[in-house]
Design a protein around this motif. Structure first.
Motif, PDB file in Angstrom:
ATOM      1  N   UNK A  99     -37.927  96.925   7.575  1.00  0.00           N
ATOM      2  CA  UNK A  99     -37.502  96.025   7.973  1.00  0.00           C
ATOM      3  C   UNK A  99     -35.819  96.448   8.430  1.00  0.00           C
ATOM      4  N   UNK A 100     -35.273  96.872   7.498  1.00  0.00           N
ATOM      5  CA  UNK A 100     -33.369  97.142   7.474  1.00  0.00           C
ATOM      6  C   UNK A 100     -33.667  97.409   8.653  1.00  0.00           C
ATOM      7  N   UNK A 101     -34.383  98.920   8.501  1.00  0.00           N
ATOM      8  CA  UNK A 101     -34.312 100.458   9.008  1.00  0.00           C
ATOM      9  C   UNK A 101     -34.112 100.238  10.756  1.00  0.00           C
ATOM     10  N   UNK A 102     -34.960  99.060  11.084  1.00  0.00           N
ATOM     11  CA  UNK A 102     -34.788  98.999  12.145  1.00  0.00           C
ATOM     12  C   UNK A 102     -34.548  97.930  13.049  1.00  0.00           C
ATOM     13  N   UNK A 103     -34.639  96.814  11.985  1.00  0.00           N
ATOM     14  CA  UNK A 103     -33.037  95.766  13.038  1.00  0.00           C
ATOM     15  C   UNK A 103     -31.617  95.586  13.253  1.00  0.00           C
ATOM     16  N   UNK A 104     -31.489  94.974  14.240  1.00  0.00           N
ATOM     17  CA  UNK A 104     -29.753  95.243  14.462  1.00  0.00           C
ATOM     18  C   UNK A 104     -29.079  94.592  13.269  1.00  0.00           C
ATOM     19  N   UNK A 436     -23.315  93.125   8.708  1.00  0.00           N
ATOM     20  CA  UNK A 436     -22.333  94.119   8.942  1.00  0.00           C
ATOM     21  C   UNK A 436     -23.687  95.588   8.678  1.00  0.00           C
ATOM     22  N   UNK A 437     -22.617  96.553   9.670  1.00  0.00           N
ATOM     23  CA  UNK A 437     -24.092  97.617   9.746  1.00  0.00           C
ATOM     24  C   UNK A 437     -24.101  97.839   8.209  1.00  0.00           C
TER      25      UNK A 437
END
Length: 482
Positions: A99-104, A436-437
C-alpha cells in the motif's frame, strides 16, 4: 479465540479443564507462526513482488484454516494455528509495504490505516460468528467458525488478480515501462504525462539509480550505521504496539470481564462491545491521521492508555479480592473478583482503553514502519519489524494467562509502565513522516534532525490538488483543483 475459549463445547472437547499454560500455548501458536512468516516474507516479497507474496499468504491461510477445522486434539490445533500464523506474518508484513508503494504521500497514512480498519472489522465479524456458533451443540460450535475464516483468504487471492503490482518494485527490476504505466493508472487517470506521475517517476528513477551503487540488500544492512536508527524505530514501533496490552485485551477480555462479575451471555455480549468500539474509533484516524501526523498520534495514544491501565489496576487493588481456588468458572486465570461500582468502572476503562488504541497506535503502528526505509531494503526491513510484533504477541499470548493467575491486578500496572516508557521513547526518538514522499523521508534521515523538531510536511497536498513540480526537468504547474 475470545468467543470460543469460554464455551463448554470447546473446554470439554480439548479439556476437560485446559490449564492456563496450555491455553496460552494454543493462543500463542498463531503469533509464533506469524513471527516465522514475517521473517521469510522479506525474501519472498523481494523475489516475487508484493502482490504475489500476499497471494501466497492467502493460500497458506486456507491450508491452516482446514487444519484447525479438523483438529482432533491440542497438538493438531496448535499446528493448524501455527500454519495460519505463518500466513498472517507474510500478509501483515507485506500489505503495508504494498500500500505504501502505490499510495500518494498525502493519503498514504489513510490507506495503510485502512488495513488496520479492515482487521478490526474481521475481528468483530468473527467474534459474532463464533458467538452465534457457540449456541450450537457439539464440536460444530467451534469447527464452523474455524472453517468459515478461510473465506476472506479466497476473496483476497482472487481480488489481487485484478490489482496492479508495486511500481517501485517493478522499477527496481528494470521493468520501467510497466512501472510508469502503473503509476499513470494509479495517479494520472492513465496519463503518463501527468505532472504528478512524471515527478514520481523521476523520484523513483533517482532513488533506484542511487541504490544501484550499493550492494544487494541483506538483513545485515539493516544494522549498518546509516540505517540502524531507522531499524531501531521500526522495531520499537511494532514492539511497543504489543506492549500496550491491546492484544491481551482482545485475546482474554472474557477473563477480565469475568473478574468484573459478568457471566454467561452477558459476559460474551459485553466483551463484544470492545470490537464495535475498535471498528468505530479507527475511522477518525483514517480520516485525519495524515493531518495529525505520526508523532502526536502515538504520543497521545500511549498517554491515554497509560491512564486507563493504571486506573484499572488501582480499582482492582483497592476494591477487589482473590477469587476462590481454581478461579472463576474453573478458569484459573480469572483469579480476582471485583463487584459494585468498581467493576463497572473497570469495564468502562477497558472500553476507553480500546478506543484510545484504535484511534492512535492501531493504525499508526502499521503505517509508520514502511515509511522509514529506502526501497532496496523496505521489504526485508518491514518483515523484520513485523516479526518483532509477532514474537512479542507470542510471548504475551502465552504468558498473560499465567500472569493473571499469579500476579493478578498487577498485570495492569506492568502494561501501564510500558505505556509510560513508550511515551518518552516516542518523544525523543521518533521523527515525523506524515505528508512526506518516501524519497523525501530518505533525505530527512540523512540530515539527522532532532525527532521533536520534525513536523508534518508543508508539502502535504490535499486530495484533489495536483502537486507542484519545481524541478528544471519538467515545466512548472500551478496548483489546480481537479
Amino acid at each position: 479465540m475470545s468467543a470460543i475459549i469460554g464455551t463448554d463445547q470447546y473446554n470439554n472437547y480439548f479439556g476437560p479443564q485446559i490449564p492456563s499454560n496450555v491455553q496460552g500455548g494454543i493462543t500463542a501458536a498463531m503469533p509464533g507462526g506469524s513471527f516465522c512468516g514475517a521473517l521469510l516474507s522479506g525474501f519472498v516479497s523481494d523475489r516475487m513482488g508484493r502482490k504475489y507474496s500476499i497471494q501466497v499468504g492467502a493460500l497458506i491461510w486456507c491450508a491452516g484454516s482446514l487444519a484447525i477445522c479438523i483438529a482432533q486434539n491440542v497438538p493438531m490445533l496448535v499446528i493448524g494455528r501455527f500454519i495460519n500464523g505463518f500466513s498472517v506474518g507474510i500478509c501483515s508484513a507485506q500489505v503495508p509495504v504494498y500500500i505504501s508503494e502505490i499510495a500518494r504521500a498525502d493519503i498514504r497514512g489513510r490507506l495503510v490505516g485502512c488495513q488496520q480498519w479492515a482487521i478490526t472489522w474481521g475481528i468483530m465479524i468473527m467474534f459474532y460468528i463464533s458467538y452465534g456458533c457457540s449456541q450450537m451443540k457439539g464440536t460444530a460450535s467451534f469447527r464452523v467458525p474455524w472453517g468459515l475464516q478461510a473465506t476472506p483468504a479466497v476473496i483476497l487471492f482472487i481480488g489481487l488478480l485484478f490489482l496492479p503490482r508495486s511500481p517501485r518494485w517493478l522499477a527496481r527490476k528494470d521493468r520501467w515501462e510497466e512501472a510508469e504505466n502503473t503509476l499513470a493508472l494509479l495517479h494520472g487517470n492513465g496519463d503518463a504525462n501527468d505532472p504528478f506521475v512524471r515527478q514520481e517517476m523521476e523520484d523513483i528513477r533517482a532513488m533506484v539509480e542511487f541504490e544501484r551503487q550499493n550492494a544487494d540488500a541483506t538483513f545485515f544492512e539493516l544494522f549498518k550505521p546509516s540505517v540502524i536508527n531507522r531499524t531501531h524505530i521500526g522495531l520499537s514501533t511494532q514492539i511497543w504496539s504489543q506492549l500496550t496490552g491491546m492484544n491481551v485485551m482482545m485475546y482474554y477480555i472474557t477473563y477480565v470481564f469475568a473478574m468484573a462479575g459478568l457471566s454467561g451471555n452477558n459476559l460474551l455480549l459485553s466483551s463484544s462491545i470492545q470490537y464495535i468500539i475498535n471498528v468505530v474509533m479507527t475511522v477518525p484516524a483514517l480520516l485525519w491521521m495524515d493531518r495529525w501526523g505520526r508523532r502526536y498520534t502515538l504520543l497521545i495514544g500511549s498517554s491515554l492508555m497509560m491512564m486507563w491501565l493504571f486506573t484499572n489496576g488501582g480499582l482492582m487493588a483497592l476494591y477487589g479480592r482473590p477469587a476462590p481456588p481454581g478461579g472463576i468458572n474453573d478458569i484459573k486465570a480469572a483469579s480476582w473478583i471485583v463487584h459494585g461500582f468498581a467493576s463497572k468502572a473497570i469495564i468502562a476503562c477497558s472500553y476507553l482503553f480500546v478506543a484510545s488504541f484504535a484511534i492512535t497506535w492501531g493504525p499508526a503502528s502499521w503505517t509508520y514502519p514502511p515509511e522509514l526505509f529506502p526501497l532496496r531494503i523496505r521489504g526485508k526491513a518491514v518483515a523484520l519489524c513485523t516479526s518483532a510484533n509477532w514474537i512479542f504477541n507470542f510471548a504475551l499470548g502465552y504468558f498473560v494467562p499465567s500472569a493473571f493467575e499469579h500476579i493478578k491486578w498487577k498485570v495492569y500496572i506492568v502494561f501501564g509502565v510500558f505505556c509510560a516508557a513508550m511515551t518518552i521513547h516516542v518523544f525523543f526518538c521518533f521523527p515525523e513522516t506524515a505528508g512526506k514522499g518516501l524519497e523525501e523521508i530518505e533525505t530527512m534521515f540523512q540530515e539527522k534532525p532532532r525527532a521533536w523538531k520534525t513536523h508534518v510536511s508543508d508539502n502535504l497536498t490535499p486530495v484533489g490538488v495536483q502537486r507542484v513540480d519545481n524541478s528544471e526537468k519538467t515545466p512548472h504547474v500551478h496548483h489546480q483543483e481537479v
